[in-house]
Design an enzyme around this catalytic site. Structure first.
Site, PDB file in Angstrom:
ATOM      1  NE  ARG A 117      -3.925   1.956   2.530  1.00  0.00           N
ATOM      2  CZ  ARG A 117      -3.897   2.934   3.450  1.00  0.00           C
ATOM      3  NH1 ARG A 117      -2.882   3.000   4.322  1.00  0.00           N
ATOM      4  NH2 ARG A 117      -4.863   3.835   3.509  1.00  0.00           N
ATOM      5  CG  ASN A 128      -4.792   7.152   5.340  1.00  0.00           C
ATOM      6  OD1 ASN A 128      -4.733   5.934   5.475  1.00  0.00           O
ATOM      7  ND2 ASN A 128      -4.453   7.987   6.312  1.00  0.00           N
ATOM      8  CD  GLU A 129      -5.942   6.631   9.471  1.00  0.00           C
ATOM      9  OE1 GLU A 129      -5.728   7.727  10.045  1.00  0.00           O
ATOM     10  OE2 GLU A 129      -5.299   5.592   9.723  1.00  0.00           O
ATOM     11  CG  HIS A 175      -6.789   2.230   8.807  1.00  0.00           C
ATOM     12  ND1 HIS A 175      -6.242   3.420   8.365  1.00  0.00           N
ATOM     13  CD2 HIS A 175      -7.013   1.483   7.689  1.00  0.00           C
ATOM     14  CE1 HIS A 175      -6.142   3.385   7.039  1.00  0.00           C
ATOM     15  NE2 HIS A 175      -6.605   2.220   6.608  1.00  0.00           N
ATOM     16  CE1 TYR A 217      -1.598   1.814  13.497  1.00  0.00           C
ATOM     17  CE2 TYR A 217      -3.567   2.686  12.425  1.00  0.00           C
ATOM     18  CZ  TYR A 217      -2.250   2.284  12.359  1.00  0.00           C
ATOM     19  OH  TYR A 217      -1.559   2.339  11.169  1.00  0.00           O
ATOM     20  CD  GLU A 224      -2.783   3.179   7.957  1.00  0.00           C
ATOM     21  OE1 GLU A 224      -2.639   3.492   9.166  1.00  0.00           O
ATOM     22  OE2 GLU A 224      -2.818   4.021   7.045  1.00  0.00           O
ATOM     23  CD1 TRP A 266       2.360   3.052  10.379  1.00  0.00           C
ATOM     24  CD2 TRP A 266       1.315   3.348   8.417  1.00  0.00           C
ATOM     25  NE1 TRP A 266       2.736   4.286   9.909  1.00  0.00           N
ATOM     26  CE2 TRP A 266       2.107   4.493   8.700  1.00  0.00           C
ATOM     27  CE3 TRP A 266       0.594   3.298   7.224  1.00  0.00           C
ATOM     28  CZ2 TRP A 266       2.165   5.597   7.839  1.00  0.00           C
ATOM     29  CZ3 TRP A 266       0.650   4.400   6.374  1.00  0.00           C
ATOM     30  CH2 TRP A 266       1.425   5.529   6.684  1.00  0.00           C
TER      31      TRP A 266
END
Length: 449
Positions: free
Chosen positions: A78, A153-154, A220, A222, A249, A278
């Site tokens: 990516r 992205n995001e 994503h 996290y 991610e 990531w």
């Protein structure tokens, strides 16, 4: 009567023809596309992404990274691009695609400028991201077998995350209206983490907006996903509803309360979900670097885990069939990176165990340390490593060990899963520390616990 039947028959033919013009049959799919919940190639071969993110827009000269990432087994990369609103503009899309193809990896291209829109004042909108893709269309058309377009992205922060649905629907519509045939990827709001469950609630609305039925959703993961239950619950919902999903991610559990990367890897493998970690290198906070200084011979603990750990890239990646042939799942690296770099100082001999210390990376005020514990001539069921810093350094956070500071003295004890070591076997733990002025290497003592 015959005339009425003729008229009705003609009307029916016209109606059916209109349906055929509007509804895109699966057999007519161009390149990479969605089939049920799976990503498949044009020939119908399923394709599961196993790869990493590469911050190309900030490090345009690091083109060797594509070969290095491939050498460790990745089938996808990516690539971070800029639309010009904050970074870039990335006008080298054709060159990036060529690098992906030459290194036999699928290219996921993303516009990073949209990160945190609505909360981050400098962020670009999804509409502006689509403008960028239109400006790069000549480099993208005809590459549908090799390229996935991650629109932005995001794209929405934590302020009014509900705006994500309409903005995403409009972006998909504009991409299709402008002739893009590619598989589209759309990131969740809440800085990609969807902790308010907007994407989870409106996934079907967004998928239905694609006239080609060729969109995959991206989460994503996290710190919101610090527990196995939070990860499993989220993935269960998408699986139950038949919604295509990738983990676009994620980071790793370098500290208590951080992302549970082990569960992410295991669940992705069990469910056949793609994942993209990531990130390769170059982070402001190098704890998230897989290699330091874009050097595959300086692999971090995170790099070891995502490439070589259980359910990691090297053991689960399969190259896209578009590249032809049946090469090995993991291509051997040009120069094989050592599992453990040579210690900065030779460990003392004898005793139940020994420990060696090295500085993996260093930046103003901070550094990453790595300690290798090796059992002696007999197995041990636990270990404790101690040392004293001579220059005022401190350990701020650690992984794979419980580490405490008492003044200049540091004590590190094994955790539940790495205390038992056979004779001559070893394990590694790491930490992030602070330093000022001098960062000398201490002498370590290791004892069985």
């Amino acid at each position: 009567m015959r005339r009425r039947l003729f008229v009705l028959g003609a009307a029916l033919i016209t109606f059916v023809a209109s349906i055929l013009l509007v509804v895109r049959p699966a057999s007519a799919a161009v390149g990479l596309h969605i089939s049920g919940t799976d990503i498949v190639e044009a020939n119908g071969q399923p394709f599961i992404m196993r790869g990493v993110n590469h911050p190309h827009v900030w490090y345009t000269g690091e083109t060797d990274s594509f070969a290095d990432i491939k050498a460790l087994g990745a089938n996808t990369v990516r690539v971070v691009l800029g639309s010009g609103q904050r970074w870039g503009p990335s006008n080298d899309v054709a060159d990036v695609i060529d690098l992906c193809k030459r290194n036999r990896m699928i290219c996921v291209l993303e516009v990073h400028d949209t990160t945190g829109y609505g909360e981050e004042g400098a962020a670009a909108s999804l509409d502006q991201a689509v403008d960028y893709w239109i400006s790069q269309k000549s480099a993208l058309v005809g590459e549908e077998n090799y390229v996935v377009i991650n629109i932005g992205n995001e794209p929405i922060g934590n302020v009014d995350a509900g705006q994500w649905t309409a903005a995403t629907v409009d972006a998909i519509g504009r991409m299709r209206a402008n002739g893009f045939e590619h598989l589209l990827m759309v990131d969740a709001p809440n800085w990609g983490q969807d902790w308010q469950n907007v994407m989870r609630a409106d996934a079907q609305t967004v998928l239905d907006a694609d006239s080609h039925g060729n969109t995959v959703l991206s989460i994503h993961m996290y710190a919101v996903y610090s527990s196995a239950s939070s990860i499993v619950s989220y993935l269960d919902d998408f699986e139950a509803n038949g919604w295509p999903l990738v983990i676009g991610e994620f980071g790793w559990q370098f500290n208590s309360g951080e992302v549970d990367h082990d569960t992410i890897l295991a669940e992705a493998q069990a469910r056949g979900l793609g994942y993209l970690g990531w990130s390769w290198s170059g982070n402001t906070d190098p704890i998230l670097d897989m290699v330091l200084n874009f050097d595959p011979n300086q692999m971090t603990t995170w790099g070891e885990r995502i490439f070589n750990g259980p359910n990691g890239i090297s053991s689960t990646s399969q190259e896209a069939s578009i590249f032809g042939g049946t090469p090995p799942t993991t291509a051997p690296p040009t120069t094989a990176p050592p599992t453990t770099a040579p210690p900065t100082t030779a460990p003392p001999g004898g005793g139940a165990c020994t420990a060696s210390y090295r500085v993996v990376g260093q930046w103003p005020g901070g550094f990453q340390g790595d300690v290798r514990v090796t059992a002696g001539s007999s197995a041990i069921s636990g270990w404790v490593v101690t040392w004293s810093f001579a220059d005022g350094q401190t350990v701020n956070q650690a992984w794979n060990a419980t580490v405490t500071n008492s003044g200049s003295n540091v004590t590190a004890r094994n955790v539940s899963y790495n205390g038992s070591l056979g004779a001559g076997a070893g394990t590694t733990f790491g930490f992030i520390g602070s330093w000022n002025g001098t960062n000398s290497v201490p002498t370590l003592t290791c004892a069985a616990a």
